[in-house]
Design an enzyme around this catalytic site. Structure first.
Site, mmCIF file in Angstrom:
data_model
loop_
_atom_site.group_PDB
_atom_site.id
_atom_site.type_symbol
_atom_site.label_atom_id
_atom_site.label_comp_id
_atom_site.label_asym_id
_atom_site.label_seq_id
_atom_site.Cartn_x
_atom_site.Cartn_y
_atom_site.Cartn_z
ATOM 1 N N TYR A 47 14.995 -67.652 2.371
ATOM 2 C CA TYR A 47 15.353 -66.394 3.033
ATOM 3 C C TYR A 47 15.110 -65.276 2.014
ATOM 4 C CZ TYR A 47 18.299 -63.467 6.100
ATOM 5 O OH TYR A 47 18.767 -62.486 6.937
ATOM 6 N N ARG A 63 7.090 -54.635 10.466
ATOM 7 C CA ARG A 63 7.961 -54.090 9.398
ATOM 8 C C ARG A 63 8.701 -55.263 8.786
ATOM 9 N NH1 ARG A 63 12.593 -55.181 8.161
ATOM 10 N NH2 ARG A 63 14.000 -54.188 9.619
ATOM 11 N N LYS A 70 14.536 -67.155 9.192
ATOM 12 C CA LYS A 70 15.730 -66.862 10.006
ATOM 13 C C LYS A 70 16.178 -68.132 10.733
ATOM 14 C CE LYS A 70 16.234 -62.280 9.524
ATOM 15 N NZ LYS A 70 17.458 -61.536 9.217
ATOM 16 N N GLU A 83 12.855 -59.610 15.619
ATOM 17 C CA GLU A 83 13.037 -59.460 14.175
ATOM 18 C C GLU A 83 11.893 -58.678 13.545
ATOM 19 O OE1 GLU A 83 15.885 -60.965 12.689
ATOM 20 O OE2 GLU A 83 15.295 -59.578 11.090
ATOM 21 N N ASP A 84 12.245 -57.704 12.763
ATOM 22 C CA ASP A 84 11.295 -56.959 11.929
ATOM 23 C C ASP A 84 10.147 -56.334 12.725
ATOM 24 O OD1 ASP A 84 13.067 -57.643 10.005
ATOM 25 O OD2 ASP A 84 11.637 -58.603 8.661
ATOM 26 N N ASP A 108 17.956 -58.167 15.902
ATOM 27 C CA ASP A 108 18.779 -58.458 14.723
ATOM 28 C C ASP A 108 18.871 -57.257 13.776
ATOM 29 O OD1 ASP A 108 20.140 -60.097 12.844
ATOM 30 O OD2 ASP A 108 18.265 -60.413 11.771
ATOM 31 N N ASP A 109 17.754 -56.567 13.582
ATOM 32 C CA ASP A 109 17.751 -55.456 12.616
ATOM 33 C C ASP A 109 18.601 -54.290 13.108
ATOM 34 O OD1 ASP A 109 15.775 -56.524 10.650
ATOM 35 O OD2 ASP A 109 14.602 -56.631 12.497
ATOM 36 N N ASN A 131 15.916 -54.819 1.686
ATOM 37 C CA ASN A 131 15.352 -56.078 1.187
ATOM 38 C C ASN A 131 13.846 -55.951 1.008
ATOM 39 O OD1 ASN A 131 17.838 -57.510 1.485
ATOM 40 N ND2 ASN A 131 17.514 -57.469 3.698
ATOM 41 N N ASN A 147 24.315 -58.772 4.469
ATOM 42 C CA ASN A 147 23.067 -59.167 5.128
ATOM 43 C C ASN A 147 23.398 -59.670 6.527
ATOM 44 O OD1 ASN A 147 20.793 -61.036 5.913
ATOM 45 N ND2 ASN A 147 20.007 -60.217 3.991
HETATM 46 N N1 LIG Z 1 20.758 -56.055 4.686
HETATM 47 C C1 LIG Z 1 20.367 -56.299 5.914
HETATM 48 O O1 LIG Z 1 20.954 -57.123 6.628
HETATM 49 C C2 LIG Z 1 19.202 -55.575 6.490
HETATM 50 C C3 LIG Z 1 18.383 -54.809 5.714
HETATM 51 N N2 LIG Z 1 17.328 -54.157 6.278
HETATM 52 C C4 LIG Z 1 16.460 -53.405 5.377
HETATM 53 O O2 LIG Z 1 16.492 -52.048 5.712
HETATM 54 C C5 LIG Z 1 15.283 -51.452 5.354
HETATM 55 C C6 LIG Z 1 14.842 -50.524 6.459
HETATM 56 O O3 LIG Z 1 14.643 -51.219 7.657
HETATM 57 P P1 LIG Z 1 14.316 -50.418 9.008
HETATM 58 O O4 LIG Z 1 15.382 -49.446 9.298
HETATM 59 O O5 LIG Z 1 14.013 -51.390 10.043
HETATM 60 O O6 LIG Z 1 12.998 -49.659 8.566
HETATM 61 P P2 LIG Z 1 12.345 -48.374 9.188
HETATM 62 O O7 LIG Z 1 10.964 -48.316 8.674
HETATM 63 O O8 LIG Z 1 12.573 -48.349 10.653
HETATM 64 O O9 LIG Z 1 13.191 -47.176 8.554
HETATM 65 C C7 LIG Z 1 13.113 -46.748 7.229
HETATM 66 C C8 LIG Z 1 13.778 -45.384 7.141
HETATM 67 O O10 LIG Z 1 13.894 -45.040 5.773
HETATM 68 C C9 LIG Z 1 13.497 -43.676 5.632
HETATM 69 N N3 LIG Z 1 13.002 -43.412 4.281
HETATM 70 C C10 LIG Z 1 11.801 -43.739 3.759
HETATM 71 N N4 LIG Z 1 11.697 -43.232 2.522
HETATM 72 C C11 LIG Z 1 12.856 -42.590 2.270
HETATM 73 C C12 LIG Z 1 13.327 -41.845 1.174
HETATM 74 N N5 LIG Z 1 12.596 -41.681 0.082
HETATM 75 N N6 LIG Z 1 14.557 -41.291 1.267
HETATM 76 C C13 LIG Z 1 15.312 -41.457 2.365
HETATM 77 N N7 LIG Z 1 14.910 -42.155 3.441
HETATM 78 C C14 LIG Z 1 13.692 -42.710 3.385
HETATM 79 C C15 LIG Z 1 12.403 -43.481 6.670
HETATM 80 O O11 LIG Z 1 12.210 -42.115 6.952
HETATM 81 C C16 LIG Z 1 13.010 -44.261 7.834
HETATM 82 O O12 LIG Z 1 13.896 -43.436 8.522
HETATM 83 C C17 LIG Z 1 14.309 -52.587 5.030
HETATM 84 O O13 LIG Z 1 14.159 -52.668 3.635
HETATM 85 C C18 LIG Z 1 15.015 -53.818 5.524
HETATM 86 O O14 LIG Z 1 14.765 -54.937 4.716
HETATM 87 C C19 LIG Z 1 17.061 -54.202 7.612
HETATM 88 C C20 LIG Z 1 17.830 -54.979 8.426
HETATM 89 C C21 LIG Z 1 18.932 -55.762 7.914
HETATM 90 C C1 LIG Z 2 17.745 -58.952 6.611
HETATM 91 C C2 LIG Z 2 16.773 -58.386 7.519
HETATM 92 O O1 LIG Z 2 16.781 -58.696 8.694
HETATM 93 C C3 LIG Z 2 15.813 -57.438 7.038
HETATM 94 O O2 LIG Z 2 15.832 -57.078 5.868
HETATM 95 O O3 LIG Z 2 14.975 -57.025 7.852
HETATM 96 MG MG LIG Z 3 15.023 -58.151 9.675
#
Ligand SMILES: NC(=O)C1=CN([C@@H]2O[C@H](COP(=O)(O)OP(=O)(O)OC[C@H]3O[C@@H](n4cnc5c(N)ncnc54)[C@H](O)[C@@H]3O)[C@@H](O)[C@H]2O)C=CC1
Ligand SMILES: CC(=O)C(=O)O
Ligand SMILES: [Mg+2]
Length: 603
Positions: free
Chosen positions: A129, A182, A200, A271-272, A294-295, A445, A490
């Site tokens: 993962y 993504r 996953k 997912e993603d 999930d996201d 991540n 997470n």
């Molecule tokens: N810990 C967890 O369980 C999860 C973590 N994530 C992580 O969250 C991150 C984002 O995922 P999504 O929202 O789906 O991506 P996304 O691409 O939909 O959104 C990214 C956002 O970040 C903003 N951004 C980009 N550069 C920036 C900067 N310099 N300053 C401020 N904002 C900025 C963008 O404008 C956009 O609004 C990924 O790295 C993903 O791995 C996502 C889902 C679950």
């Molecule tokens: C954990 C997860 O779903 C993500 O980083 O997109």
């Molecule tokens: Mg995800």
């Protein structure tokens, strides 16, 4: 060392007696080498003589029968010597070597693979993962040896209804679907994103006891906009730009129709997907099919549990959540999902309208603070855009540092995908937070995309913080006899329970109420004493237990909403009469546990 602890032993007894996943001793229709090459049935050197005789395996294996325990020990020994032999090598080399040895076992002998995974989840989750799965996706075309899951491409339009029957399993309970657009914070990885559904679903098996024969990772390959991949001669996906608009949606529609036609009781986890399609598909399908994103939704629940935990960590009543100032960095599918659920929670707790409940939330994207002055604002972000009267003088597009200095937030939560964005100045500004225990959640991540490291957070923002990250970091030695605790925030703490609770409920949809119940159960899982020591989330070692609790909460919410139709022999009426404790036990009993099943009837 091999261990079959009390929990494992009782799970084993349970799974034999009750599991709906495995219908008792199975009789296999394959023979000889076909069995050895089927990872589901293969026992390697573990086939007893009766099976070797009756299944045409004599002569195809070395004569000695090796027990499951010995096989387990042998694998762990090779894993440990690999760790020793790669000491000093680059992290990525070591991680990929570990992934390869696990993947080879996965391809060869699923029972042993899932047993070592379950018993060593803390060590192996970072390999199968996040973070290693990200590296695997980036290098997928080079690492590819055998396919896993199903691949539907834009070229398969019109064929999917028949293709779905190419999948060998009669029943599928859980599908994880991606279009690779993504992948974690790594962007568009096209077909290489298949690693994410695989990872996953490994968590579904390890954490929720889904039967691995009934899970299906799926890649919808609609092209990629990643130029490097398009130019890579070894790239395994369609070499064309991504489909857009109706053309794109018609591919997803066709897959969903095909999947639910063959397996009407399946659940699909999206997912993603890049944000626009994450929201669009969620809206399009959530009232038609049993699915969730999930996201958007899983992450929201985990973040909300963490946010409520930070209120408890300050020794305050939960109702104080409405007073917390929270800066969310990243206005994508994850950040907006979190905001929506957190605002709903504030509205519920305070009795305010959702509009009024947004007051203490500040949303930032790549162009800075989002206000009502923002040109071409994304409709999904619009409800959270700040009125300039509510920004204490901050302008549209104000920087993160300016915002933290001015607002002095209780919580800084990153879902931006941008590594290091919580730099020294931002973290130092968090020392002036209005909270007695400021929270820093660097949730992006994989590890290199985390908004800050755990060490930097404790170093710059102070020892008193509560810290969580999306990918694992080691606890931080604060060099004064104290330890800075690192939580892993997470969605893995929720999606397995959401899936299992939904499956066992027999509900046809996944409602906000079911998701809220999941988040609330996770939020209340930790004891006050732990939370006050900065421990907001349980150790991943207890993931099956957490999943049982979360799954039971989801199931009970489905019952309360009159959506539960039951599963297998257990009908809606029986579910309705189960106490909270009974429900947890019922969910636990239905977790598949890896043991070698007899392949022939005892005479
Ligand atoms: N810990 C967890 O369980 C999860 C973590 N994530 C992580 O969250 C991150 C984002 O995922 P999504 O929202 O789906 O991506 P996304 O691409 O939909 O959104 C990214 C956002 O970040 C903003 N951004 C980009 N550069 C920036 C900067 N310099 N300053 C401020 N904002 C900025 C963008 O404008 C956009 O609004 C990924 O790295 C993903 O791995 C996502 C889902 C679950
Ligand atoms: C954990 C997860 O779903 C993500 O980083 O997109
Ligand atoms: Mg995800």
């Amino acid at each position: 060392m091999w261990r079959l602890g009390r929990v494992a032993a009782s799970s084993l007894r349970r799974s034999r007696r009750f599991s709906t996943a495995i219908p008792g001793p199975c009789i296999i229709h394959k023979r000889g080498a076909d069995i050895l090459h089927d990872p589901w049935f293969n026992k390697d050197t573990g086939f007893p003589y009766t099976e070797r005789d009756r299944l045409g395996l004599r002569g195809l294996l070395p004569p000695r029968v090796i027990s499951f325990e010995q096989q387990y020990d042998r694998f762990m020994e090779s894993y440990r010597s690999l760790e020793k032999n790669t000491k000093g090598a680059a992290d990525s080399v070591v991680s990929l070597a570990k992934w390869r040895i696990l993947n080879r076992l996965h391809d060869r002998n699923e029972t042993l693979y899932y047993r070592v995974l379950i018993d060593n989840i803390k060590d192996f989750a970072p390999i199968i993962y996040t973070p290693t799965v990200g590296l695997v996706c980036q290098n997928y075309s080079g690492l590819f040896r055998r396919p896993r899951g199903m691949y539907f491409s834009a070229k398969d339009k019109g064929e999917m209804m028949s293709m779905i029957y190419n999948w060998p399993a009669q029943q599928v309970d859980m599908i994880v679907l991606t279009d690779g657009s993504r992948i974690l914070g790594l962007g568009d990885l096209g077909v290489q994103g298949i690693g994410i559904p695989i990872g996953k679903l490994d968590m579904y098996v390890a954490a929720a006891g889904f039967n691995p024969q009934r899970v299906l990772p799926v890649m919808l390959d609609v092209g990629t906009n990643n130029q490097k991949l398009l130019e890579d001669p070894l790239y395994l996906g369609l070499r064309q730009p991504r489909l857009e608009g109706e053309e794109y949606l018609s591919i997803v529609d066709e897959f969903m129709e095909a999947a639910f036609t063959r397996w009407p009781k399946a659940i699909v986890q999206f997912e993603d997907f890049q944000m626009k399609w994450a929201f669009e598909t969620l809206q399009r399908y959530r009232k038609k099919f049993c699915m969730f994103n999930d996201d958007v939704q899983g992450t929201a629940g985990v973040a909300l549990a963490g946010l409520l935990g930070t209120v408890r960590a300050q020794g305050r009543p939960l109702s104080d959540f409405a007073k917390q100032k929270i800066v969310v960095v990243g206005a994508g599918s994850a950040g907006l999902g979190v905001l929506k659920m957190a605002v709903q929670a504030v509205a519920r707790m305070s009795g305010k309208s959702e509009v009024a409940a947004t007051k203490n939330f500040f949303l930032i994207d790549k162009d800075g603070l989002i206000t009502k002055e923002r040109k071409n604002i994304d409709p999904a972000a619009a409800p959270f855009a700040k009125d300039l009267n509510d920004t204490e003088g901050l302008r549209e597009g104000a920087s993160l540092t300016e915002i933290v200095k001015k607002i002095k937030p209780h919580v800084l939560l990153g879902l931006s995908g941008v590594g290091g964005i919580f730099h020294e100045e931002v973290l130092k500004a968090m020392r002036e937070s209005d909270s007695t225990k400021p929270a820093i959640f660097a949730m992006s991540n994989p590890t290199m995309n985390a908004e800050c490291t755990a060490a930097d957070a404790f170093k710059h923002a102070g020892e008193n913080i509560v810290f969580a990250s999306g990918s694992p970091f080691a606890n931080v030695d604060l060099e004064n006899g104290k330890v800075g605790h690192v939580n892993q925030a997470n969605n893995m703490y929720l999606f397995p329970g959401i899936g299992l609770g939904t499956l066992l409920s027999g509900a046809h949809f996944i409602t906000d109420g079911m998701l809220q119940a999941a988040a609330e159960r996770l939020a209340s899982y930790m004891k006050d004493e732990e939370v006050q020591n900065g421990i907001l989330f349980p150790s991943i070692d207890s993931i099956r237990n957490i999943t049982a609790e979360v799954g039971a909460a989801v199931l009970r919410a489905a019952v309360a909403e009159d959506l539960a139709e039951g599963h297998g022999d257990v009908g809606a009426r029986e579910l309705k009469h189960m106490s909270e404790k009974d429900t947890v036990e019922y969910v636990t009993r239905n977790m598949w546990f890896p043991v070698y099943s007899p392949l022939v009837h005892e005479k």
